[in-house]
Design a protein around this motif. Structure first.
Motif, PDB file in Angstrom:
ATOM      1  N   GLY A   1       0.783  -1.237   0.000  1.00 19.92           N
ATOM      2  CA  GLY A   1       0.000   0.000   0.000  1.00 19.92           C
ATOM      3  C   GLY A   1       0.812   1.282   0.000  1.00 19.92           C
ATOM      4  O   GLY A   1       0.242   2.361   0.112  1.00 19.92           O
ATOM      5  N   SER A   2       2.123   1.186  -0.102  1.00 20.66           N
ATOM      6  CA  SER A   2       2.945   2.395  -0.147  1.00 20.66           C
ATOM      7  C   SER A   2       2.765   3.107  -1.478  1.00 20.66           C
ATOM      8  O   SER A   2       2.536   2.472  -2.506  1.00 20.66           O
ATOM      9  CB  SER A   2       4.425   2.052   0.027  1.00 20.66           C
ATOM     10  N   LYS A   3       2.881   4.424  -1.440  1.00 19.31           N
ATOM     11  CA  LYS A   3       2.814   5.197  -2.672  1.00 19.31           C
ATOM     12  C   LYS A   3       4.220   5.281  -3.261  1.00 19.31           C
ATOM     13  O   LYS A   3       5.198   5.448  -2.547  1.00 19.31           O
ATOM     14  CB  LYS A   3       2.282   6.584  -2.404  1.00 19.31           C
ATOM     15  N   ILE A   4       4.295   5.153  -4.566  1.00 20.34           N
ATOM     16  CA  ILE A   4       5.577   5.221  -5.263  1.00 20.34           C
ATOM     17  C   ILE A   4       5.550   6.410  -6.202  1.00 20.34           C
ATOM     18  O   ILE A   4       4.650   6.524  -7.048  1.00 20.34           O
ATOM     19  CB  ILE A   4       5.862   3.914  -6.026  1.00 20.34           C
ATOM     20  N   TYR A   5       6.513   7.290  -6.031  1.00 19.07           N
ATOM     21  CA  TYR A   5       6.646   8.476  -6.870  1.00 19.07           C
ATOM     22  C   TYR A   5       7.846   8.283  -7.791  1.00 19.07           C
ATOM     23  O   TYR A   5       8.953   8.013  -7.334  1.00 19.07           O
ATOM     24  CB  TYR A   5       6.830   9.736  -6.021  1.00 19.07           C
ATOM     25  N   ASN A   6       7.608   8.427  -9.051  1.00 18.90           N
ATOM     26  CA  ASN A   6       8.620   8.228 -10.077  1.00 18.90           C
ATOM     27  C   ASN A   6       9.148   9.606 -10.479  1.00 18.90           C
ATOM     28  O   ASN A   6       8.421  10.402 -11.056  1.00 18.90           O
ATOM     29  CB  ASN A   6       7.972   7.506 -11.263  1.00 18.90           C
ATOM     30  N   LEU A   7      10.398   9.918 -10.161  1.00 18.96           N
ATOM     31  CA  LEU A   7      10.990  11.218 -10.460  1.00 18.96           C
ATOM     32  C   LEU A   7      11.815  11.117 -11.738  1.00 18.96           C
ATOM     33  O   LEU A   7      12.841  10.442 -11.777  1.00 18.96           O
ATOM     34  CB  LEU A   7      11.869  11.678  -9.294  1.00 18.96           C
ATOM     35  N   GLU A   8      11.360  11.778 -12.799  1.00 14.54           N
ATOM     36  CA  GLU A   8      12.052  11.766 -14.087  1.00 14.54           C
ATOM     37  C   GLU A   8      13.244  12.705 -14.022  1.00 14.54           C
ATOM     38  O   GLU A   8      13.188  13.755 -13.389  1.00 14.54           O
ATOM     39  CB  GLU A   8      11.092  12.203 -15.191  1.00 14.54           C
ATOM     40  N   GLY A   9      14.338  12.304 -14.652  1.00  7.84           N
ATOM     41  CA  GLY A   9      15.543  13.119 -14.686  1.00  7.84           C
ATOM     42  C   GLY A   9      15.293  14.459 -15.366  1.00  7.84           C
ATOM     43  O   GLY A   9      14.489  14.559 -16.290  1.00  7.84           O
TER      44      GLY A   9
ATOM     45  N   LEU B   1      14.880   5.217 -19.079  1.00 13.46           N
ATOM     46  CA  LEU B   1      14.585   3.789 -18.985  1.00 13.46           C
ATOM     47  C   LEU B   1      13.996   3.419 -17.616  1.00 13.46           C
ATOM     48  O   LEU B   1      13.017   2.677 -17.532  1.00 13.46           O
ATOM     49  CB  LEU B   1      15.859   2.985 -19.256  1.00 13.46           C
ATOM     50  N   THR B   2      14.558   3.954 -16.544  1.00 10.24           N
ATOM     51  CA  THR B   2      14.031   3.654 -15.214  1.00 10.24           C
ATOM     52  C   THR B   2      12.613   4.175 -15.066  1.00 10.24           C
ATOM     53  O   THR B   2      11.739   3.489 -14.520  1.00 10.24           O
ATOM     54  CB  THR B   2      14.939   4.272 -14.137  1.00 10.24           C
ATOM     55  N   ALA B   3      12.370   5.389 -15.559  1.00 11.83           N
ATOM     56  CA  ALA B   3      11.016   5.955 -15.489  1.00 11.83           C
ATOM     57  C   ALA B   3      10.029   5.109 -16.282  1.00 11.83           C
ATOM     58  O   ALA B   3       8.883   4.936 -15.883  1.00 11.83           O
ATOM     59  CB  ALA B   3      11.027   7.391 -16.016  1.00 11.83           C
ATOM     60  N   LYS B   4      10.488   4.579 -17.377  1.00  4.30           N
ATOM     61  CA  LYS B   4       9.644   3.718 -18.209  1.00  4.30           C
ATOM     62  C   LYS B   4       9.280   2.430 -17.455  1.00  4.30           C
ATOM     63  O   LYS B   4       8.139   1.972 -17.488  1.00  4.30           O
ATOM     64  CB  LYS B   4      10.417   3.389 -19.477  1.00  4.30           C
ATOM     65  N   TRP B   5      10.259   1.859 -16.775  1.00  2.00           N
ATOM     66  CA  TRP B   5      10.016   0.621 -16.023  1.00  2.00           C
ATOM     67  C   TRP B   5       9.122   0.849 -14.816  1.00  2.00           C
ATOM     68  O   TRP B   5       8.323  -0.005 -14.439  1.00  2.00           O
ATOM     69  CB  TRP B   5      11.327   0.010 -15.561  1.00  2.00           C
ATOM     70  N   LEU B   6       9.284   2.007 -14.166  1.00  4.93           N
ATOM     71  CA  LEU B   6       8.519   2.273 -12.952  1.00  4.93           C
ATOM     72  C   LEU B   6       7.097   2.771 -13.216  1.00  4.93           C
ATOM     73  O   LEU B   6       6.262   2.768 -12.314  1.00  4.93           O
ATOM     74  CB  LEU B   6       9.248   3.305 -12.088  1.00  4.93           C
ATOM     75  N   LYS B   7       6.820   3.200 -14.420  1.00  6.03           N
ATOM     76  CA  LYS B   7       5.507   3.773 -14.724  1.00  6.03           C
ATOM     77  C   LYS B   7       4.336   2.863 -14.334  1.00  6.03           C
ATOM     78  O   LYS B   7       3.368   3.329 -13.736  1.00  6.03           O
ATOM     79  CB  LYS B   7       5.421   4.139 -16.201  1.00  6.03           C
ATOM     80  N   PRO B   8       4.378   1.563 -14.643  1.00  4.25           N
ATOM     81  CA  PRO B   8       3.220   0.722 -14.302  1.00  4.25           C
ATOM     82  C   PRO B   8       2.933   0.606 -12.807  1.00  4.25           C
ATOM     83  O   PRO B   8       1.782   0.395 -12.423  1.00  4.25           O
ATOM     84  CB  PRO B   8       3.581  -0.648 -14.874  1.00  4.25           C
ATOM     85  N   ILE B   9       3.929   0.756 -11.953  1.00  7.40           N
ATOM     86  CA  ILE B   9       3.685   0.584 -10.519  1.00  7.40           C
ATOM     87  C   ILE B   9       3.709   1.892  -9.737  1.00  7.40           C
ATOM     88  O   ILE B   9       3.404   1.906  -8.557  1.00  7.40           O
ATOM     89  CB  ILE B   9       4.685  -0.409  -9.882  1.00  7.40           C
ATOM     90  N   SER B  10       4.053   3.015 -10.386  1.00 15.18           N
ATOM     91  CA  SER B  10       4.126   4.276  -9.653  1.00 15.18           C
ATOM     92  C   SER B  10       2.770   4.981  -9.636  1.00 15.18           C
ATOM     93  O   SER B  10       1.978   4.862 -10.565  1.00 15.18           O
ATOM     94  CB  SER B  10       5.201   5.190 -10.248  1.00 15.18           C
TER      95      SER B  10
END
Length: 100
Positions: free
Chosen positions: A8-16, A25-34
């Motif tokens: 239940g934690s919130k995940i924030y994806n910070l783009e460079g 690439l990391t932002a692309k991978w994290l998008k589905p779960i962020s």
């Protein structure tokens, strides 16, 4: 991160801050779960329209700026720009020292 998301934690994806043409690439991978993709500049909305702009974020400088009569040049990805800069320095400046 997947375990944190399941709990239940919130995940924030910070783009460079330097990504203007396509997502990192990391932002692309994290998008589905962020929960949200945080962008640093409005120009980043074009490749990442689902993101929200909350920046820009700056790092604090490690050193104080001072003029001691020299130019510091750092290399980057685009060698065309570096070649142009080196040519310009050699033509316009009296003394040039290059460290490779």
């Amino acid at each position: 991160m997947l375990a944190a998301k399941i709990k239940g934690s919130k995940i924030y994806n910070l783009e460079g801050g330097k990504r203007f043409t396509k997502p990192g690439l990391t932002a692309k991978w994290l998008k589905p779960i962020s929960n949200i993709t945080v962008l640093q500049r409005p120009e980043q909305k074009r490749p990442r329209p689902d993101g929200k702009v909350y920046g820009p974020f700056y790092e604090l400088p490690e050193y104080e700026n001072r003029d001691e009569g020299y130019i510091v040049v750092t290399g980057g990805t685009y060698m065309v720009s570096a070649n142009y800069l080196i040519s310009y320095m050699i033509m316009k400046l009296d003394m040039v020292v290059l460290q490779v």
